[in-house]
Design an enzyme around this catalytic site. Structure first.
Site, mmCIF file in Angstrom:
data_model
loop_
_atom_site.group_PDB
_atom_site.id
_atom_site.type_symbol
_atom_site.label_atom_id
_atom_site.label_comp_id
_atom_site.label_asym_id
_atom_site.label_seq_id
_atom_site.Cartn_x
_atom_site.Cartn_y
_atom_site.Cartn_z
ATOM 1 N N CYS A 1 0.794 -1.041 -0.388
ATOM 2 C CA CYS A 1 -0.446 0.171 0.542
ATOM 3 C C CYS A 1 0.772 1.507 0.134
ATOM 4 O O CYS A 1 -0.073 2.303 -0.439
ATOM 5 C CB CYS A 1 -1.047 0.283 1.357
ATOM 6 S SG CYS A 1 -2.057 -1.523 1.428
ATOM 7 N N CYS B 1 -3.069 7.519 6.294
ATOM 8 C CA CYS B 1 -1.711 7.803 6.976
ATOM 9 C C CYS B 1 -1.365 8.212 8.533
ATOM 10 O O CYS B 1 -0.487 7.432 9.341
ATOM 11 C CB CYS B 1 -1.308 9.486 6.433
ATOM 12 S SG CYS B 1 -1.002 9.254 4.166
#
Lengths: 205, 387
Positions: A46, A115
């Site tokens: 990812c 994130c």
């Protein structure tokens, strides 16, 4: 005639820019810093991976270091997380949320929210590791559980643990194991969403 | 900030001075090119001049050039033509293309497949080049259209279009190539390549944005994609963007005049950059085909360093590039072109595309070489994957 040229803002907020350009508490090997607990989450598939190390004194995070493979907002999120966590009690640090990180950064674009999700997960993993290494009971694990499947009482923490251990990596496996979504089925979408999130966070390389 | 070093010429180019000049000279040319009066005829004269410039560049007849809003529209027009032939019950009802085409084809393929059309995507090898053995296997009497890009925007790999055209024609299919990235960099002659259709876009070769062209061989089927006017013999409605078309004509003229010289200059800068990167930065991977490559394109992966971070640190230094990283696209998937070319996921996330253009200098390359090693070292120093 008036000059009407256009100038854009930077991609992210000024705080993100500052933490991207001057990241705090980076784990420099040359420093010889020793962690009491280490947590690592994310996957290269990812495009982001974080490792967090903590030192603990008097039940508080006395110092923290991190490494991140990721984009600017991943770097800034980990940097901000490290600043927020330093000095926190383990209890406070365990309950540090992605929202606290993004708020402190002045916000992140929607698609960059994951994130910051990685930052607090890595911190929690480091606390788990510290408690396990020092043979202490872990009073936090499971405390932040939310019930996702009301019919069968399945929580997000249960799902997280099953994905993390690699035991259940599909909706069918989760459903067979926990019974989630086998009654009214209205949680199906949410379970699949969580499954994908946790797979993203914990998937091995 | 000092001068911007622009190395994203595959995304778009700065207009050449000649293009800017001719567009400024004609900014007041407001007549509708379809009108019969003087102002209209003047605009029309400019458009026909541009058509001539494009046809000389491609080696075709001027009557085979159709102006569009860009290559995306030209690509859509070709696929829409094929769709119409299939809808009309033609014997041939299969389209063959590749896994590395521009999104204007990749997404059109997805859309048409969703509607039930039969489309095959030919895979590429590890250098990003279409596999001719697979292409040959995909040919057949039911193939209506084959579409393979001339040069890839991300890896720079030049495709064996002439060979594919032979295969296509061998089974009676029509051949299209999206030549957007190749124009002005390598020779693109529709007869040498054996093309029935070709798409191009002005802004990739120092022309203005929002204008492009479709070449359709005389006698080959063509359906209007935009209906509603008699422009372009009824094949493309809409008032002519005269000034932009004239700008594209000038860009085509310059592309034809300077082709070999421009190719050699770009390749020399690109090789200077590649060699310096390999020499000065440990552990790098060069992506794409190094023998058959568009002269200005250099795609490099930096293991352990993520692309968006590299891009933004370079941007801080005034150096503008692009990345195949997912983070820069807003999805969780990195570049499909690199993945299709067998580049591992981590290397795709850590890929940077330098695309050099006419206005880059040796000094630009040297500045990049000066700044890049420190930036890669810095990103790697804070990475979980540092080596």
């Amino acid at each position: 005639m008036e000059n009407r040229s256009f100038m854009a803002q930077w991609v992210y907020t000024d705080t993100v820019k500052d933490h991207f350009m001057n990241p705090r508490n980076i784990w420099d090997e040359k420093e010889g810093w020793k962690a009491d607990g280490v947590g690592e989450v994310g996957s290269l598939a990812c495009g982001d991976q974080m490792r967090v190390g903590i030192q603990v004194a008097d039940g508080k995070i006395s110092d923290i270091r991190w490494l991140t493979y990721g984009c600017a907002s991943a770097i800034a999120s980990t940097s901000m997380m490290s600043e927020l966590a330093k000095g926190m009690t383990l209890d406070e640090a365990y309950h540090l949320t992605p929202q606290m990180i993004t708020d402190s950064l002045g916000g992140l674009p929607e698609h960059k929210f994951h994130c910051s999700v990685l930052g607090d997960k890595a911190l929690r993993a480091a606390i788990d590791d510290y408690l396990e290494k020092t043979g202490q009971p872990n009073p936090y694990k499971g405390t932040i559980a939310r019930i996702i499947c009301e019919c069968k009482g399945v929580t997000d923490v249960q799902i997280e643990e099953l994905v993390k251990s690699g035991e259940c990596l599909t909706f069918e496996a989760l459903s067979a194991k926990t019974g989630c979504s086998t009654a009214c089925g209205k949680c199906r979408g949410r379970i699949i969403e969580l499954l994908e999130d946790y797979k993203h966070i914990y998937a091995k390389d | 900030m000092s001068r911007i070093i622009y190395m994203d010429n595959n995304a778009t180019t700065r207009m050449s001075d000649g293009v800017s000049q001719i567009m400024r000279d004609n900014l007041e040319l407001y007549g509708n090119a379809s009108s019969m009066h003087t102002l209209g005829r003047n605009a029309n004269a400019g458009i026909e001049w541009a058509r001539g410039m494009l046809s000389s560049l491609l080696g075709c007849g001027s009557g085979e050039i159709y102006f569009t809003s860009g290559a995306s529209e030209a690509n859509n027009t070709v696929f829409n033509t094929a769709r119409e032939l299939i809808d009309r019950g033609g014997q041939r009802n299969r389209i063959v293309t590749t896994t590395i085409e521009h999104p204007s084809i990749i997404e059109t393929v997805k859309y048409l497949r969703g509607l039930g059309y039969r489309i095959d995507e030919c895979p590429v090898d590890s250098t990003g080049m279409v596999r001719l053995d697979e292409m040959e296997r995909l040919m057949g009497p039911d193939v209506l259209l084959v579409s393979v890009m001339t040069g890839n925007n991300e890896t720079g790999t030049i495709q064996p279009v002439a060979r594919v055209a032979q295969l296509a024609h061998g089974c009676g299919a029509l051949m299209h190539s999206d030549a957007t990235q190749a124009i002005g960099k390598i020779p693109v002659d529709v007869n040498a390549l054996g093309l029935d259709y070709l798409s191009l876009s002005a802004h990739k070769f120092y022309g203005p944005k929002g204008v492009g062209a479709l070449y359709a061989r005389s006698g080959c089927p063509l359906s209007a994609f935009v209906h509603g006017g008699h422009q372009e013999k009824g094949y493309r409605a809409g008032t002519y963007n005269s000034v932009a078309i004239i700008g594209m004509g000038q860009a085509a003229r310059e592309a034809g005049e300077n082709l070999q010289q421009e190719h050699d200059a770009l390749w020399s800068l690109r090789e200077r950059l590649r060699l310096a990167i390999v020499e000065n930065i440990p552990d790098v991977v060069i992506n794409g085909n190094q023998e058959h490559c568009l002269p200005g394109t250099l795609n490099v992966s930096f293991p352990g360093a993520e692309g968006e971070s590299i891009l933004l640190y370079l941007d801080m230094e005034g150096i503008e590039v692009s990345t195949g990283s997912a983070c820069a696209t807003g999805s969780l998937e990195p570049s499909y072109v690199l993945l299709a070319s067998g580049v591992p996921v981590e290397l795709a996330h850590g890929s940077i595309r330098f695309s050099l253009g006419r206005f880059n200098t040796r000094e630009d390359v040297d500045t990049v070489i000066e700044k890049l090693p420190g930036i890669i070292a810095r990103v790697r120093s804070m990475s979980t994957r540092r080596s």
